[in-house]
Motif scaffolding. Structure first.
Motif, PDB file in Angstrom:
ATOM      1  N   PHE A  82       0.943  -1.111  -0.179  1.00 49.34           N
ATOM      2  CA  PHE A  82      -0.090   0.239  -0.550  1.00 49.34           C
ATOM      3  C   PHE A  82       0.553   1.331  -0.215  1.00 49.34           C
ATOM      4  CE2 PHE A  82      -3.018  -2.651   2.876  1.00 49.34           C
ATOM      5  CZ  PHE A  82      -3.807  -3.503   1.308  1.00 49.34           C
ATOM      6  N   SER A  83       2.190   1.622   0.694  1.00 50.22           N
ATOM      7  CA  SER A  83       3.068   2.193   0.406  1.00 50.22           C
ATOM      8  C   SER A  83       3.490   2.629  -0.131  1.00 50.22           C
ATOM      9  CB  SER A  83       4.161   2.147   2.017  1.00 50.22           C
ATOM     10  OG  SER A  83       4.740   1.076   1.986  1.00 50.22           O
ATOM     11  N   PHE A  84       3.796   1.819  -0.864  1.00 55.87           N
ATOM     12  CA  PHE A  84       5.548   1.425  -2.526  1.00 55.87           C
ATOM     13  C   PHE A  84       4.783   2.868  -2.581  1.00 55.87           C
ATOM     14  CE2 PHE A  84       6.756   0.444  -6.600  1.00 55.87           C
ATOM     15  CZ  PHE A  84       8.211   0.076  -6.411  1.00 55.87           C
ATOM     16  N   ALA A 134      17.536 -16.249  -5.892  1.00 55.10           N
ATOM     17  CA  ALA A 134      18.353 -15.720  -5.659  1.00 55.10           C
ATOM     18  C   ALA A 134      18.979 -13.950  -6.496  1.00 55.10           C
ATOM     19  CB  ALA A 134      19.543 -16.624  -6.217  1.00 55.10           C
ATOM     20  N   PRO A 135      18.034 -14.366  -7.428  1.00 53.09           N
ATOM     21  CA  PRO A 135      18.751 -12.628  -8.463  1.00 53.09           C
ATOM     22  C   PRO A 135      17.804 -11.365  -8.593  1.00 53.09           C
ATOM     23  CG  PRO A 135      18.742 -14.938  -9.719  1.00 53.09           C
ATOM     24  CD  PRO A 135      17.852 -15.305  -8.806  1.00 53.09           C
ATOM     25  N   TRP A 136      16.620 -11.964  -7.823  1.00 51.92           N
ATOM     26  CA  TRP A 136      16.230 -10.781  -7.386  1.00 51.92           C
ATOM     27  C   TRP A 136      16.933  -9.452  -6.852  1.00 51.92           C
ATOM     28  CZ3 TRP A 136      11.314 -13.355  -4.815  1.00 51.92           C
ATOM     29  CH2 TRP A 136      10.430 -14.179  -5.769  1.00 51.92           C
ATOM     30  N   SER A 137      17.162  -9.893  -5.800  1.00 47.41           N
ATOM     31  CA  SER A 137      17.752  -8.468  -4.903  1.00 47.41           C
ATOM     32  C   SER A 137      18.547  -7.276  -6.304  1.00 47.41           C
ATOM     33  CB  SER A 137      18.726  -8.574  -4.350  1.00 47.41           C
ATOM     34  OG  SER A 137      18.241  -9.133  -3.157  1.00 47.41           O
ATOM     35  N   ALA A 138      19.451  -7.972  -7.529  1.00 50.99           N
ATOM     36  CA  ALA A 138      19.866  -7.533  -8.640  1.00 50.99           C
ATOM     37  C   ALA A 138      19.040  -6.800  -9.407  1.00 50.99           C
ATOM     38  CB  ALA A 138      20.866  -8.705  -8.923  1.00 50.99           C
ATOM     39  N   ILE A 139      18.244  -6.815  -9.445  1.00 49.83           N
ATOM     40  CA  ILE A 139      17.532  -7.045 -10.436  1.00 49.83           C
ATOM     41  C   ILE A 139      16.636  -5.809  -9.838  1.00 49.83           C
ATOM     42  CG2 ILE A 139      14.641  -7.647 -11.722  1.00 49.83           C
ATOM     43  CD1 ILE A 139      15.644 -10.644 -11.846  1.00 49.83           C
ATOM     44  N   ILE A 140      16.162  -5.630  -9.309  1.00 46.98           N
ATOM     45  CA  ILE A 140      15.204  -4.716  -8.352  1.00 46.98           C
ATOM     46  C   ILE A 140      16.378  -3.421  -7.809  1.00 46.98           C
ATOM     47  CG2 ILE A 140      14.641  -4.145  -6.220  1.00 46.98           C
ATOM     48  CD1 ILE A 140      13.671  -6.543  -5.072  1.00 46.98           C
ATOM     49  N   PRO A 166      13.023  -1.776   3.805  1.00 44.56           N
ATOM     50  CA  PRO A 166      11.908  -1.823   2.092  1.00 44.56           C
ATOM     51  C   PRO A 166      12.545  -2.779   1.739  1.00 44.56           C
ATOM     52  CG  PRO A 166      12.850   0.179   3.463  1.00 44.56           C
ATOM     53  CD  PRO A 166      13.540  -0.717   4.007  1.00 44.56           C
ATOM     54  N   HIS A 167      13.574  -2.922   1.047  1.00 48.49           N
ATOM     55  CA  HIS A 167      13.765  -3.950   0.263  1.00 48.49           C
ATOM     56  C   HIS A 167      13.726  -5.401   0.711  1.00 48.49           C
ATOM     57  CE1 HIS A 167      16.409  -5.998  -2.924  1.00 48.49           C
ATOM     58  NE2 HIS A 167      17.032  -6.564  -2.187  1.00 48.49           N
ATOM     59  N   GLN A 168      13.495  -5.417   1.676  1.00 43.36           N
ATOM     60  CA  GLN A 168      13.178  -7.301   2.230  1.00 43.36           C
ATOM     61  C   GLN A 168      11.880  -6.606   1.950  1.00 43.36           C
ATOM     62  OE1 GLN A 168      14.816  -9.965   2.516  1.00 43.36           O
ATOM     63  NE2 GLN A 168      16.843  -8.649   2.109  1.00 43.36           N
ATOM     64  N   ALA A 169      11.067  -6.239   2.839  1.00 41.48           N
ATOM     65  CA  ALA A 169       9.424  -5.701   2.344  1.00 41.48           C
ATOM     66  C   ALA A 169       8.891  -6.044   1.158  1.00 41.48           C
ATOM     67  CB  ALA A 169       8.943  -5.100   2.923  1.00 41.48           C
ATOM     68  N   LEU A 170       9.557  -5.390   0.052  1.00 40.03           N
ATOM     69  CA  LEU A 170       9.318  -5.619  -1.681  1.00 40.03           C
ATOM     70  C   LEU A 170       9.550  -6.768  -1.980  1.00 40.03           C
ATOM     71  CD1 LEU A 170       8.807  -3.732  -4.499  1.00 40.03           C
ATOM     72  CD2 LEU A 170      11.153  -3.620  -4.329  1.00 40.03           C
ATOM     73  N   ILE A 171      10.409  -7.442  -2.042  1.00 37.01           N
ATOM     74  CA  ILE A 171      10.675  -8.993  -1.461  1.00 37.01           C
ATOM     75  C   ILE A 171       9.544 -10.039  -0.689  1.00 37.01           C
ATOM     76  CG2 ILE A 171      12.215 -11.112  -1.254  1.00 37.01           C
ATOM     77  CD1 ILE A 171      14.629  -9.312  -1.758  1.00 37.01           C
TER      78      ILE A 171
END
Length: 387
Positions: free
Chosen positions: A98-100, A123-129, A167-172
């Motif tokens: 909701f806050s994004f 595993a590659p999600w963080s790099a893509i984000i 926030p990054h972990q919440a996005l994942i």
């Protein structure tokens, strides 16, 4: 030398500009009721805030609600209050979904994430984000701690700022919740669909006949969907005759399950900061206001034409292969576990189990099993170029 007149050699009916169109271009021809959500580009239509309050006069007709059934009983009110409390604890208003950030860049970013990530391997999600955050200039707080630290190291004025990875972990976690939610059409979550059974960003360029007029689509909807007025569209005549010759678009995802092919379209529209703002009735209303039923029909015709060229026995067996179209409203997509609650204490005390009220629901999803005769009629109305 006597030359024949040019207008006799080349009849004027062939003097028109051949142009491409899309759902978003056709949406500009929607009647005034939908003009407030007419979109400018396929990838920025999610920048729309679609009011989620229902028009009750229309809802009675669209959802077959009896007027007397709208009188709330004490039990109904209590049930609604319990459900709202349950949902508020499960996903509070400050939840990432909701806050994004809102806006065109945020919508394109989310589309790209779901296009590029491997649903099975995070595993590659963080790099893509991280790349998406940079490319679309989103707040750096959405990037990984490593990315934030690299940025800080290059900025001498921010060396004393500690990276916040929350926030990054919440996005994942949000992405995981979306891909773990079983889709309505196939009951399969995205993460269960093998990579060789899905195709992301399927582009199409459908030829149209010289006689195609967008406003003729109106009667197709009325004729083949007489009992679904909420899906009807009203396209106004275009002031330039013979304008459109190609219909283009990109389908976010096409996947195959048990022999059928399904369309998935992601939407990042913000409809509110409660899961209840993404229930079926609200989403149906939002789909109608934005004209997304037209978009769904166009995508299904595109898939219909594609399969007819790729599958030898498709013609005559269309219903065997053609599945539903499903819209995934990312900010609301979630499957609730079976949970029983009887009072506020049960909700707030770690959602304790009891025996009275059951919530088992999927939010953020709308599917449409489009009638085959409707798709064939729309396909015929689009036609094909004669030259």
């Amino acid at each position: 030398i006597n030359y024949p007149d040019l207008d006799k050699l080349m009849p004027s009916k062939f003097f028109y500009g051949w142009a491409k169109t899309s759902f978003t271009a056709l949406a500009r021809q929607l009647d005034e009721q939908s003009q407030d959500v007419a979109v400018m580009d396929e990838r920025i239509d999610d920048d729309l805030y679609i009011a989620s309050s229902l028009n009750w006069e229309r809802s009675i007709d669209s959802y077959n609600i009896e007027p007397h059934s709208m009188v709330a009983t004490p039990t109904d009110v209590r049930t609604s209050q319990l459900e709202e409390s349950y949902l508020a604890v499960l996903k509070p208003i400050d939840d990432i979904r909701f806050s994004f950030v809102k806006g065109a860049n945020a919508g394109t970013f989310l589309h790209e994430i779901f296009e590029k990530i491997d649903f099975i391997n995070p595993a590659p999600w963080s790099a893509i984000i991280d790349k998406g955050v940079r490319d679309y200039q989103l707040p750096m707080s959405y990037a990984s701690a490593n990315q934030q630290q690299r940025r800080d190291n290059s900025d001498q004025s921010s060396n004393d700022i500690l990276a916040n990875d929350a926030p990054h972990q919440a996005l994942i976690n949000w992405i995981e919740e979306v891909i773990e939610t079983p889709l309505l059409a196939s009951n399969q979550p995205l993460k269960a669909i093998p990579v060789n059974r899905r195709f992301a960003e399927l582009s199409f360029n459908m030829g149209l006949s010289e006689g195609f007029k967008a406003e003729n689509i109106n009667k197709i909807f009325r004729q083949y969907l007489p009992d679904e007025p909420d899906k009807h569209v009203v396209l106004t005549p275009h002031n330039i005759p013979h304008l459109y010759r190609y219909l283009r678009g990109e389908i976010d995802l096409v996947y195959e399950h048990a022999g059928k092919f399904y369309v998935v379209d992601y939407k990042s529209n913000y409809l509110g900061n409660s899961l209840s703002d993404y229930n079926q009735k609200t989403l149906i209303d939002a789909m109608s206001k934005a004209g997304y039923w037209l978009q769904a029909a166009i995508y299904q015709v595109a898939l219909h034409r594609f399969l007819s060229m790729r599958i030898a026995d498709y013609v005559g067996n269309e219903s065997q292969y053609l599945g539903a179209v499903e819209y995934v409203f990312l900010r609301g997509t979630l499957a609730l576990p079976t949970q029983r609650v009887t009072n506020e204490d049960d909700i707030s005390d770690n959602l304790k189990t009891s025996d009275e009220l059951t919530f088992k629901q999927r939010f953020g999803l709308v599917k449409w099993n489009i009638p085959l005769d409707f798709i064939k009629a729309l396909d015929a109305e689009f036609g094909k170029p004669s030259r």
